[in-house]
Structures are given as C-alpha cells and as structure tokens.
Design a protein around this motif. Structure first.
Motif, short mmCIF file in Angstrom:
data_model
loop_
_atom_site.label_atom_id
_atom_site.label_comp_id
_atom_site.label_asym_id
_atom_site.label_seq_id
_atom_site.Cartn_x
_atom_site.Cartn_y
_atom_site.Cartn_z
N LEU A 75 0.86 -1.22 0.40
CA LEU A 75 0.37 0.14 0.19
C LEU A 75 0.42 1.59 0.05
CD1 LEU A 75 -2.86 -1.08 2.51
CD2 LEU A 75 -2.99 -1.12 0.08
N PRO A 76 0.61 2.53 -0.52
CA PRO A 76 0.89 3.20 -0.80
C PRO A 76 1.97 3.93 1.07
CG PRO A 76 -0.69 3.97 -1.90
CD PRO A 76 -1.05 2.35 -1.02
N ASP A 77 2.08 4.65 1.11
CA ASP A 77 3.30 4.70 1.96
C ASP A 77 3.89 6.66 2.30
OD1 ASP A 77 3.42 4.03 5.13
OD2 ASP A 77 5.68 4.02 4.49
N PRO A 78 4.01 6.72 3.46
CA PRO A 78 2.65 6.66 4.59
C PRO A 78 1.50 7.29 4.04
CG PRO A 78 3.08 9.09 4.16
CD PRO A 78 3.72 8.43 2.95
N PRO A 79 0.52 6.24 5.06
CA PRO A 79 -1.12 6.30 4.83
C PRO A 79 -1.50 7.98 5.00
CG PRO A 79 -0.01 5.56 7.07
CD PRO A 79 0.81 5.55 6.53
N ALA A 80 -2.65 7.81 4.61
CA ALA A 80 -2.99 9.13 4.98
C ALA A 80 -3.23 9.69 6.04
CB ALA A 80 -4.66 9.46 3.90
N LEU A 81 -3.72 8.48 7.28
CA LEU A 81 -4.14 9.31 8.20
C LEU A 81 -4.06 7.64 9.34
CD1 LEU A 81 -5.14 10.73 10.20
CD2 LEU A 81 -7.59 9.50 9.98
N ARG A 82 -2.64 7.78 10.76
CA ARG A 82 -2.68 7.35 12.02
C ARG A 82 -3.65 7.13 12.60
NH1 ARG A 82 3.28 4.06 11.19
NH2 ARG A 82 2.64 2.74 9.51
N LEU A 83 -4.28 6.34 13.25
CA LEU A 83 -5.20 6.58 14.43
C LEU A 83 -4.31 5.54 15.68
CD1 LEU A 83 -7.90 8.20 15.44
CD2 LEU A 83 -9.08 6.33 14.94
N THR A 84 -4.18 6.15 16.63
CA THR A 84 -3.73 4.81 18.06
C THR A 84 -5.51 5.06 19.09
OG1 THR A 84 -2.21 6.49 18.04
CG2 THR A 84 -2.86 4.94 19.69
#
Length: 403
Positions: A75-84
């Motif tokens: 998958l494209p890196d980095p993602p659009a958003l990361r959520l903890t």
C-alpha cells in the motif's frame, strides 16, 4: 476473443483518448481503506483505484487463478492518517461527503471527547459531536431521486434504547446545519454551521433483543431506508422480516416476513439497472428490484453466475478457511469496488493476529448489466489488484469508502 468495449471512465471513448486534464478531474475521488495494520491502532489509506482500469475486458474464469498467483503490492506509504486505538474499544467508522467519522462504541461520560472528523479534501482533523449513547451501527442514506431537487445526505446512526420494557432501536441523524448560537446577533463570531445530531421520533418496530439488522438500502426517493433483520439466537442465518423508515416523517412501516433483501450489509441503488446491488453469500453479487412506493420488497432478484470473491474454499476443514471479510463500495455510474480480506496461502490461521502478518487485500472494480437472457453479468471487469497487509485486532475488518 472478448470485444473491446468503451471505457466507462473515459466518457465512452477508448482509454488514452481523453486529454490528461480531463482524466485528472475524473480522478478526484479515491478509495479510502481503514485497516488495523499496525500494532498501535488503525490506518487510513488512500488509493487511486481508477488507475486500475485498462481498455480491454476479461470475464474468463481463469482470472481467479491469476489473482492468487500475482505478486502482492504494498500500500502507498505513508497512509493518509494513522489513529492510535485507545483502551481497545470497538471503533466505528463512517463516511459522509468528504469526511470520515471515527468514534468509539463504548459508553462515554458527559466530559468525553466527541467523535473525530477527518476531511479528506483538506487532510484536516476536527472534533465533532459525541456519538449517540450505545450505538450499534452507522451508515449513510442516499439522497436525491425522481427528478426532485437534490437533498443533502445525512449520516444515520442506530442506537439501542429501552422502550416499554424491551430493547428497541432508535435512529439519529447527523448533518451539517446552521448553528443556533451563531444565529444570535450577540455572538456573531461563532461558526455559522456545525455538525449536530437529531433524534428521529419513533423507535424501530422490532425487538432488538431478538432481531438484528442484516441488510439495508436507501430508496432512490431520497427519504426511505429499508432494513431486513435476522434472529440473534437459534438459526441466526434466518431472515425475519423487512421494515422501512421514512426519514422525513420518522415513521416506521413493517413489510412482513415474506420478502427480505437478498444481500448482506449495505445495498446500493444503481439507476441503470433500476435495482439495489449488494453482496450475496458465498461470493456472488446480486441485484434486487427497488421497492415501488410503500409495497413490500420485491422477491425477484438475480445473482451473478460466477463468484467475484477471491477466496479459498473450506475443503471441509474450518482451519483452512482463508476468506476473512468483503465489502462492496459504490463508485457511481454503474461502477463498483469489491474489497476482500483474506489470509495468504501458506499462513497458519492461528498466526494471523498478534504478529500482524499474513493477510492480503484483493481490490476488484467492475460494472453490471443484464444479458439478453436477463442474467446478471459483470462488465468492464478489470484485473484485481492485490496488496500485502498486516492485521492486529481480532474482530475488526477493513472498511472501504469512496470519496
């Protein structure tokens, strides 16, 4: 040899004949995938899936084997958003317009932070209102139809409530509306609009302790949503009945047990077919004629001859089952996106979680048509693109949104 068809994504012309500027405009929307692909929570990935299309079609069954043998992409890196993820609480994700809503299903205190709202157009994050207490589902109802003026879409949430000694389902609608406080002349500096929930007056006519929603679809009239339910106990696969909700009046109507929506989860109305389209069990796509007026759902429906799920069979051994989940996303103009999550070949199912390895996402784009014999067929079907992904949270499965 398959005939070369027009490319539906290029205004009926052959692929490559459109000016680059116009193609760029057509690719403004993207597929957004929510995955539990890292050890601290969730990621939102943005894919330009319209780039998967090519100019020739292939409906050959051998295509299934090619998908399993092709090399998995990243998958494209980095993602659009990361959520903890916090407290390992069950999370709900939904989309409305260009926004992704993120909230927890756990009961919150009055001081708790509201849901997160991620704007895919600006890549900005905001705090929205808290989810309704004890939510059991989120979805978007379609709007606009029958030549009427297009109505704004709303995000509807199903929530459990106590009603006359039984557990019922209430419906609340989230919309972008004018703020009452901002309307006061004494406070002109406040934002003029904001997100707000509105509770529809009537609760669902079924007992939520006995029945759960198995499938639903928004009617093209822009105001009615149909639900089919199934039993929570005993034979859970058995559909119980169908109900409709008029979102403008807040009134429910029961359509009896004779007719139920044939698909699982959300169905989408496709005007070219004049039918709802959804996922049928065992990997098929099905189409059911949309209801006219307040009549019961039509029992007539068709499914594709060939499976579209890229899945492994059981072979009589549950431990060998590779299919994890599948979602169907409507892209408009008779285009659909099927995303299947599966355990990769050679990976022990017991090692799928925790370590986060061994899964794959198969993304397939296709259209639908009726043949001369009236059979439902996949058209403009393209080579499935597959990705190597990780998985960390048991019980959570990917979410897919087109925006």
């Amino acid at each position: 040899m398959a005939k070369r068809r027009r490319c539906d994504d290029c205004g009926g012309k052959r692929a490559g004949s459109e000016p680059a500027a116009k193609l760029q405009q057509q690719r403004r929307k993207h597929l957004y995938l929510v995955l539990d692909d890292w050890d601290k929570g969730f990621s939102l990935h943005k894919l330009d899936v319209l780039g998967f299309f090519f100019s020739s079609d292939s409906d050959e069954e051998e295509e299934e084997e090619e998908v399993e043998q092709q090399q998995l992409r990243r998958l494209p890196d980095p993602p659009a958003l990361r959520l903890t993820e916090t407290r390992h609480s069950p999370m709900l994700f939904a989309a409305l317009g260009s926004s992704v809503f993120i909230g927890s299903k756990e009961p919150c205190s009055a001081q708790a932070t509201g849901a997160l709202v991620y704007d895919t157009g600006t890549a900005a994050m905001a705090i929205g209102p808290r989810l309704p207490e004890d939510p059991c589902g989120l979805f978007v109802a379609g709007a606009g139809g029958g030549g009427e003026k297009k109505k704004k879409k709303k995000l509807y949430a199903l929530a459990y409530v106590e009603h006359e000694g039984t557990q019922r389902v209430s419906v609340q609608a989230l919309s972008w509306a004018r703020s009452a406080a901002a309307a006061l002349e004494a406070e002109p500096w406040l934002p003029s609009h904001g997100w707000s929930w509105e509770t529809l007056p009537a609760t669902a006519p079924f007992d939520a302790d006995e029945e759960s929603v198995a499938s639903y679809a928004a009617h093209p009239d822009g105001r009615t949503i149909f639900f089919s339910t199934r039993r929570r106990r005993c034979d859970r696969s058995r559909r119980v009945g169908t109900y409709s909700l008029d979102t403008e009046s807040g009134e429910w109507r029961s359509h009896g047990e004779g007719s139920v929506l044939p698909f699982q989860g959300q169905g989408y109305f496709e005007r070219e077919l004049d039918a709802w389209v959804g996922l049928h069990k065992d990997g098929y796509i099905c189409a059911c004629q949309a209801v006219s007026g307040t009549a019961a759902p039509a029992p007539e429906w068709r499914k594709t001859e060939h499976k579209l799920f890229r899945r492994h069979e059981d072979d009589g051994d549950p431990e060998r089952r590779r299919h994890l989940s599948a979602t169907l996303t409507y892209m408009g103009n008779n285009r659909f996106c099927l995303v299947e999550s599966a355990v990769r070949d050679g990976v022990d199912l017991r090692h799928t979680y925790g370590g986060g390895h061994g899964c794959a996402l198969h993304v397939t784009l296709f259209g639908l048509k009726y043949s001369r014999e009236g059979e439902l067929q996949a058209t403009v079907r393209r080579t499935t693109t597959s990705y190597k992904v990780s998985k960390y949270i048991p019980g959570f499965y990917h979410q897919a949104f087109w925006m």
